[in-house]
Design a protein around this motif. Structure first.
Motif, PDB file in Angstrom:
ATOM      1  N   ILE A 117      28.086 -20.175 -13.871  1.00 18.08           N
ATOM      2  CA  ILE A 117      28.729 -20.255 -15.518  1.00 18.08           C
ATOM      3  C   ILE A 117      28.178 -19.030 -16.156  1.00 18.08           C
ATOM      4  N   ASP A 118      29.414 -18.224 -16.429  1.00 20.68           N
ATOM      5  CA  ASP A 118      29.145 -17.317 -17.601  1.00 20.68           C
ATOM      6  C   ASP A 118      29.723 -17.797 -18.815  1.00 20.68           C
ATOM      7  N   PRO A 119      28.758 -18.164 -19.885  1.00 20.00           N
ATOM      8  CA  PRO A 119      29.335 -18.647 -21.125  1.00 20.00           C
ATOM      9  C   PRO A 119      30.207 -17.813 -21.765  1.00 20.00           C
ATOM     10  N   PRO A 128      29.516 -24.197 -21.209  1.00 19.67           N
ATOM     11  CA  PRO A 128      28.876 -24.894 -20.174  1.00 19.67           C
ATOM     12  C   PRO A 128      28.645 -26.448 -20.881  1.00 19.67           C
ATOM     13  N   GLN A 146      25.081 -22.208 -11.046  1.00 24.95           N
ATOM     14  CA  GLN A 146      26.317 -23.056 -11.009  1.00 24.95           C
ATOM     15  C   GLN A 146      27.679 -22.022 -11.389  1.00 24.95           C
ATOM     16  N   GLN A 206      17.023 -21.945 -17.548  1.00 23.58           N
ATOM     17  CA  GLN A 206      18.445 -22.239 -18.183  1.00 23.58           C
ATOM     18  C   GLN A 206      19.430 -21.288 -17.482  1.00 23.58           C
ATOM     19  N   TRP A 262      22.519 -21.610 -14.662  1.00 24.20           N
ATOM     20  CA  TRP A 262      23.812 -21.164 -14.964  1.00 24.20           C
ATOM     21  C   TRP A 262      24.269 -20.186 -13.965  1.00 24.20           C
TER      22      TRP A 262
END
Ligand SMILES: Cc1cc2nc3c(=O)[nH]c(=O)nc-3n(C[C@H](O)[C@H](O)[C@H](O)COP(=O)(O)OP(=O)(O)OC[C@H]3O[C@@H](n4cnc5c(N)ncnc54)[C@H](O)[C@@H]3O)c2cc1C
Length: 619
Positions: A352-354, A359, A350, A343, A347
């Motif tokens: 994505i840094d939460p 997300p 893509q 996962q 991320w």
């Protein structure tokens, strides 16, 4: 098959599958059966096999009875509520009253447990979950099994159970082959415990093509736990109760720690709490069940699915707030390290840094299993002191075939066992199997050479199909006379997806679709006589596919039988969209006749053992 070596091993207790339940069974069998011969056979290598292969970050089932955090009754209420009333409370209670002792052993064996600094107790993630540094969870329990067994066989896939030739409906052992050497293995045994995990890849997964193999449930769990007993006529229960998971999109990363520990929450694309919006609509389908606390997992899925269908997606997990706290940020990432590192990679890919981007979540394809928020599996006897007569026939966790026991995902009706509860159930099954042998119930078993020699022909036939059929191929890879395991798997997944309530139809099915699905499954079964395997690895794939197909037939028959929508969010019967307690507040039980291959179905009462009066009234 003349050049294939045959090995015959005689034992007292044979354990099929060395995952959580299988290692628990192997350990406990030695405790009660000091002088017995105990053999465990595993398809992979027990050090890293099964659903816990990668490790876990939480033990999801721990009562904490020593501190009066929870009692077994509380767990029964919880599982009953989550499964919309449909559980075997005797099995659930039995597991819950023993599960703490299992966890205490894990602690003693060196599993790093997180502790609450203030109280000194195990650190709670939620009411039932405790947090661990669990990357090495599986090797630790495997160690206990290795020290207990006379012999552990790795890399052997069990394809069939053996039956006693003398006494009808009594087990005699199992057969399979070694995927590395190709050797044929015959295991004669007085009692057999099936602990072969759940079933993924029977429904078409969201990830196909470039992402094929990425599923939430372990991709190597192929339904042997169901197919092996079904094939010899054991009864199954609640096989319609497949599970759909709400998880981080594309990586299927777990959300439990996020919800429970990080206190994150979900919202639709407009930043709204969408669950509230679907309250009235859900109530019109399931009545007062929507008012239960906590909201049953399937009903939360239902709101998600409805919201996406109504155009409110994508649905996001709000992580931006929690991740501002450096401690919670660390926990958020470590949660993946211990269990689903993929996962984090998704991320990264893509961008994505939460901490800065909330997300996306998605609902998964359905899976069949017996240990999570779902309880498909074998119909087993419960414990003598708790079970009503219809649920008890002599030995705890024994199936309706004499001497055949089950544990973990294999066993139906007992949801929310998770890793610790599955290990515990393995222990319970093993204790009962030892007693079965001590009571001399297994005396005089005879398994003829003919029985296992005939099976040898059947098991290796896909190699033969390939060797003969490949000569007819003049170009490409498509043969006129055999199908490959991957072709068969994709065909199975489409049937299940399009007719039995997969993602293609947004989990919708009905009687007509199920009938058509059953026809197509029948033809697939016929064609699988002609599956071709080019090597031993493909032979395993061929047998995995056959096991998945039998499991799928059973799932489809059950889904057709239950004429209501008991678990909206797991699947919908479009012709019976409402929950119907008047007619279907019961468990479903099936049996497939080994000779005719026809299924018969029956309703069995669901007994509410905890808070008996209150629940009966509610139903
Ligand atoms: C993604 C995911 C996350 C989870 N998270 C948690 C969590 O955080 N906490 C928690 O407590 N639980 C968690 N669980 C649940 C837990 O992993 C399961 O409840 C538990 O592993 C079930 O035990 P089992 O023995 O029935 O199956 P498994 O542990 O999967 O073992 C089955 C074994 O059988 C073997 N096998 C299969 N077929 C054959 C065959 N034909 N012949 C020989 N061997 C065979 C397999 O290789 C495997 O080793 C999670 C599960 C999944 C999939």
């Amino acid at each position: 098959m003349a050049n294939v070596k045959t090995h015959v091993e005689e034992s007292d207790i044979l354990i099929i599958g060395g995952g959580m339940a299988g290692t628990g069974a192997t350990f406990e069998a030695r405790h009660w059966g000091r002088d017995l011969k105990i053999v465990c056979v595993e398809k992979a290598n027990i050090d890293r096999s099964g659903a816990v292969a990668q490790g876990l970050y939480a033990i999801n089932c721990y009562m904490g009875m020593q501190w009066d955090e929870n009692q077994p009754e509380d767990h029964v209420r919880y599982a009953r509520n989550d499964l919309m009333g449909m559980v075997r409370e005797d099995l659930g209670y039995d597991m819950a009253r023993h599960v703490d002792s299992t966890v205490h052993m894990f602690d003693e064996w060196g599993l790093p447990m997180m502790k609450n600094e203030k109280t000194g107790r195990y650190l709670r993630e939620g009411k039932w979950q405790i947090m661990i540094h669990g990357e090495s969870y599986k090797p630790i329990v495997a160690e206990a099994a290795k020290k207990s067994a006379n012999k552990i066989y790795n890399r052997i896939m069990i394809t069939h159970l053996l039956m006693d030739d003398e006494k009808e409906n009594r087990i005699g052992g199992a057969v399979g082959f070694n995927m590395r050497t190709g050797d044929y293995h015959v295991f004669k045994a007085k009692a057999v415990i099936v602990a072969a995990g759940g079933a993924s890849h029977i429904f078409k997964p969201r990830a196909v093509g470039e992402g094929m193999g990425r599923t939430w449930y372990a991709p190597w769990s192929n339904g042997s736990a169901y197919a092996l007993p079904i094939a010899v006529g054991a009864k199954m229960t609640q096989m319609e109760n497949r599970i759909v998971l709400c998880r981080f999109k594309d990586g299927y990363g777990p959300v439990g720690a996020y919800f429970l520990h990080l206190k994150t929450y979900t919202q639709n694309a407009n930043g709204e709490n969408y669950e509230k919006k679907w309250y009235e609509q859900t109530k019109s389908l399931v009545g007062e069940y929507i008012d239960h606390h906590p909201t049953p997992t399937c009903l939360r899925n239902h709101a998600f699915i409805q919201e996406v269908q109504a155009g409110g997606g994508p649905i996001h997990m709000v992580t931006k707030e929690a991740f501002q706290d450096p401690h919670l940020e660390t926990v958020g990432w470590e949660n993946f390290l211990g269990m689903t590192v993929g996962q984090a990679v998704v991320w990264a890919s893509q961008n994505i840094d939460p901490k800065y981007t909330n997300p996306e979540l998605t609902t998964s394809e359905p899976y069949v299993m017996g240990s999570h928020a779902t309880c498909s599996g074998a119909w087993v006897s419960g414990p003598e002191d708790l079970s009503p007569p219809e649920y008890f026939w002599g030995y705890n966790r024994m199936l309706t075939v004499d001497g055949l026991f089950g544990a973990g995902d294999t066993v139906g009706g007992s949801a929310h066992k998770f890793s610790s509860g599955s290990f515990t159930e393995g222990r319970l099954a093993a204790k009962a199997a030892v007693k079965y042998i001590e009571d001399k119930k297994a005396d005089g078993i005879k398994v003829s050479d003919k029985q296992f020699k005939d099976l040898k022909e059947v098991i290796y036939k896909p190699l033969e199909n390939y060797t003969v059929g490949r000569n007819e191929i003049t170009g490409g890879t498509v043969s006129p006379s055999y199908i490959s395991p991957i072709q068969g798997l994709q065909r199975l997944q489409r049937i299940m997806d399009e007719y039995v309530g997969g993602i293609a139809t947004n989990y919708m099915t009905n009687e007509n679709m199920l009938n058509r699905g059953l026809e197509l499954l029948k033809w697939l079964e016929e064609d699988l006589e002609n599956v071709g395997a080019e090597d031993y690895h493909q032979l395993m794939r061929a047998w995995e596919l056959k096991h998945r197909t039998i499991t799928s037939q059973c799932v489809t028959e059950h889904t057709k039988f239950r004429e209501e929508t008991r678990w909206p969010g797991y699947y919908y019967r479009g012709d019976h969209l409402k929950l119907d307690d008047d007619n279907w507040h019961c468990l479903t039980v099936s049996r497939r006749d080994p000779k005719t291959k026809k299924f018969t179905m029956e309703k069995v009462p669901v007994y509410h053992i905890v808070d008996e009066k209150k629940e009966k009234k509610a139903s």
